[in-house]
Design an enzyme around this catalytic site. Structure first.
Site, PDB file in Angstrom:
ATOM      1  N   THR A  96     -40.315 -41.892 -50.304  1.00 24.32           N
ATOM      2  CA  THR A  96     -41.789 -41.757 -50.197  1.00 24.32           C
ATOM      3  C   THR A  96     -42.102 -40.982 -48.912  1.00 24.32           C
ATOM      4  OG1 THR A  96     -41.969 -43.961 -49.192  1.00 24.32           O
ATOM      5  CG2 THR A  96     -42.394 -43.787 -51.543  1.00 24.32           C
ATOM      6  N   LYS A 107     -34.000 -46.170 -49.359  1.00 27.12           N
ATOM      7  CA  LYS A 107     -35.207 -45.460 -48.931  1.00 27.12           C
ATOM      8  C   LYS A 107     -36.056 -46.412 -48.121  1.00 27.12           C
ATOM      9  CE  LYS A 107     -38.944 -45.431 -50.293  1.00 27.12           C
ATOM     10  NZ  LYS A 107     -40.242 -46.135 -49.955  1.00 27.12           N
ATOM     11  N   THR A 116     -41.157 -51.861 -48.434  1.00 29.44           N
ATOM     12  CA  THR A 116     -41.116 -50.633 -49.222  1.00 29.44           C
ATOM     13  C   THR A 116     -39.726 -50.019 -49.100  1.00 29.44           C
ATOM     14  OG1 THR A 116     -43.392 -50.378 -48.876  1.00 29.44           O
ATOM     15  CG2 THR A 116     -42.251 -48.379 -49.362  1.00 29.44           C
ATOM     16  N   GLU A 153     -41.040 -44.022 -39.601  1.00 32.84           N
ATOM     17  CA  GLU A 153     -42.251 -43.210 -39.443  1.00 32.84           C
ATOM     18  C   GLU A 153     -42.491 -42.892 -37.973  1.00 32.84           C
ATOM     19  OE1 GLU A 153     -44.626 -44.574 -43.474  1.00 32.84           O
ATOM     20  OE2 GLU A 153     -45.137 -45.526 -41.576  1.00 32.84           O
ATOM     21  N   ASN A 198     -49.794 -42.973 -40.428  1.00 33.76           N
ATOM     22  CA  ASN A 198     -50.400 -44.124 -41.081  1.00 33.76           C
ATOM     23  C   ASN A 198     -51.914 -44.117 -41.063  1.00 33.76           C
ATOM     24  OD1 ASN A 198     -48.231 -45.769 -42.187  1.00 33.76           O
ATOM     25  ND2 ASN A 198     -47.477 -45.612 -40.085  1.00 33.76           N
ATOM     26  N   SER A 235     -50.686 -44.998 -47.881  1.00 37.08           N
ATOM     27  CA  SER A 235     -49.399 -45.487 -48.404  1.00 37.08           C
ATOM     28  C   SER A 235     -49.567 -46.873 -48.964  1.00 37.08           C
ATOM     29  CB  SER A 235     -48.360 -45.487 -47.302  1.00 37.08           C
ATOM     30  OG  SER A 235     -48.738 -46.346 -46.259  1.00 37.08           O
TER      31      SER A 235
END
EC number: 2.3.1.35
Lengths: 409, 409
Positions: free
Chosen positions: B160, B186, B197, B280, B404, B409
């Site tokens: 993602t 992932k 996630t 991230e 973010n 997301s």
């Protein structure tokens, strides 16, 4: 950044309490960074401190001195507060410095050394610049005063990364007498007070017996300072002090107690909320109301889990009604036997979540309209009991990162 | 951003396991977003899933189907994974969609519907675009293959916000036979897996009995995926699957078990660490080693408290050796009867904290030299026991906030 307008109230005096502020040049020149608060003889004083295991030297010494005063049946006579240096993580030297500060002030003012309680806030792990601090004490004593100006200067003198001074004041009628409660606070980062780099000083002229004062402090702090969080980081230096000079009306009847508790809670809550409005990088003031819990602790756990979620906080910053992140945070809260079917989540007046998923009537437009506001309330009903809790927090912005990546706090 | 070089290994085949990837246009056109993994008859399959109470529809269905397979004494035959949509917070419709996906794939491949386990990752709370998803299944089946290209395509097909595909592979000698363990994973945000996630798929040709496979999965995930955190946010969709086809050597002796467990741990740890390297906005890869604890849980509590501290994370981003923030985070960890005098904290090879404060020999220059590195180890010894734990995390950067605050997301 900060949320809402700055407004330090014009505070009346609290008879017997005097505040003096000086520029000692502890971290930077030409700013108010040293405050002395004088407490009259015969007052009652209660204190609550950080639960961080690495508590700062002044916290250790303030606790010791407070205990020594209690043993002697007396209240402390002076609080001495420096900003710019937390005197935390400083080992034995830090303890010596905190004690030496108290001794010098005691000497200058003619009280016993354990009648002085020290408080520090600022950078962790640097030695206190004792020469400058001690040299500033006479000027702070010289400046002692009772009025609005003295309160405001003290409010300014305890700030670190704060962008504004924080004060709250109420006047209460106890029968035919009026009492005043004044308070000042500081803090904008390393904030999840658990009695944090949060300091609060509240004084009233009411006469309140020592053990009742301690109970009132604990109860009201639990529903104010202990219900705010910026970053979940509990500081090494948090302290909140409550002074009752006894020069005004006495809190004796149940009715007076109810009025006083309510007034004190208002002052405490206003001071705590002021910290969130001035939280590092804050663009939003967020109220998290959790209801339908089996215990208050459970409600607090859910509220703090959401309040600490970086994904929820960045969505708030972006004014993005990303309810999935709120739902995910609620779902990971440490609650057993969660029935997600019973959970409802509201954003302002808009229902986000019901029956385990997005509310039927929800529209992105309605959610976004609420998220665009500067002050936002998120209500989470767990649907399993009658207990609840309210927590206040801020968003996570670029400025938060800048402030904390650039500033050695 | 990401830490270190991207390097997806060239994976050998795991006999019997075939992977097919397609572009179904679930969220965006022209990207790999649908993966089918085929498991041969006679394999053993173990799975572990998110503990988020709001777990996603595919997690519910995957658990159900896995249980149904176990009851029938069989292993599932297909895993179907879509990215771009988490099918979480979607209520009854979400469950229907997850089931319909399994049914269609079962129909196309001639197996029972509960022989298919669904997995989803991406935005929470949007309905799955079922028409596009179902229309993509034939192409994914068509693409099924065993070799390096099939593994790499699958690694790409489950991403993602990830900036790179994550894979790990080891070859092990069990006596005179060789077995292979391949894995892909992932995840880069909403990461504190508490099986997040995060998705992981690991396959081996070794023959391993079902209950042993489940034990091995639990043990190795506990020391890999469950020891990483980006933001403390446990996702609604986390899952890790371990497939043993049984076409290669059997893990039967204690010696073989030790070799296999060790190899599996390496693959799991490498996949978990790859998520942190690609976290991230990450600019640092941080290893937190806590020792001297009375229990592993205590060590994990301290490690995660430091790993989640926004102040520690922003200091890491700034390459600021702000050890006071580390000390403050350790001090607020939920550990009883903390003796701060016994705690030592090391940054790389530099001692930061000892005897309750800054280490005597510490210099800012030495600390800063370590902080400037891209990979940093922080060692915290609690000095109260013999247990320990290691946790991996990332820093908190401007890019984390941008990603973010901008990405739904």
């Amino acid at each position: 950044m900060a949320v809402g307008k700055a407004s330090f109230p014009v505070m009346p005096e609290v008879a017997g309490v005097r505040l003096g502020t000086a520029m000692a040049g502890i971290k930077k020149p030409d700013r108010r960074d040293l405050v002395v608060i004088e407490i009259p003889e015969g007052a009652s004083v209660a204190g609550t401190f950080t639960r961080n295991a690495f508590c700062a030297a002044p916290v250790v010494v303030a606790r010791e001195h407070l205990a020594a005063c209690a043993e002697a049946g007396q209240a402390p006579r002076y609080l001495v507060i420096n900003t710019g240096n937390a005197n935390a993580g400083t080992g034995e030297t830090g303890l010596q410095d905190a004690r030496a500060t108290c001794e010098r002030l005691a000497q200058l003012s003619g009280v016993a050394a354990n009648g002085v309680l020290p408080f520090s806030t600022g950078v962790i792990g640097e030695p206190l610049p004792m020469d400058r601090l001690l040299a500033g004490l006479p000027a702070a004593l010289e400046a002692l005063g009772e009025g609005a100006e003295a309160w405001q200067s003290a409010g300014e003198g305890i700030l670190t990364t704060d962008t504004r001074a924080k004060g709250a004041s109420v006047a209460l009628s106890l029968g035919d007498q009026t009492v005043t409660i004044n308070g000042i606070s500081k803090g904008s980062g390393m904030i999840q007070p658990n009695m944090a780099t949060m300091l609060g000083f509240v004084a009233t002229d009411a006469a309140i017996e020592q053990s009742l004062l301690e109970t009132l402090l604990r109860e009201t702090v639990d529903r104010s300072f202990n219900c705010i969080t910026v970053d979940g980081d509990t500081s090494t230096n948090d302290a909140c002090m409550l002074i009752a000079t006894g020069r005004g009306a006495a809190v004796t009847t149940e009715e007076h107690l109810a009025v006083f508790r309510n007034g004190l809670q208002r002052v405490m809550t206003e001071l705590a909320q002021a910290i969130i409005r001035d939280a590092e990088g804050a663009t939003k003031f967020v109220t998290l109301q959790v209801t339908g819990a089996t215990r208050r602790r459970e409600a607090l756990d859910v509220a703090f889990t959401v309040a600490h979620s970086p994904l929820v906080k960045t969505a708030l910053y972006a004014s993005d009604a990303n309810w999935g992140r709120i739902l995910a945070a609620v779902g990971r809260a440490p609650v057993n036997d969660f029935d997600v079917e019973k959970v409802t989540i509201d954003l302002g007046e808009v229902r986000l979540v019901e029956a385990g998923g997005r509310a039927q009537a929800y529209t992105e437009q309605a959610g976004s309209a609420v998220m665009a506001r500067e002050e936002i309330t998120i209500r989470i009903d767990l649907g399993r009991g009658d207990e609840g809790a309210t927590v206040w927090t801020s968003d996570l912005s670029h400025d938060y990162v800048s402030i904390n990546a650039d500033y050695r706090s």
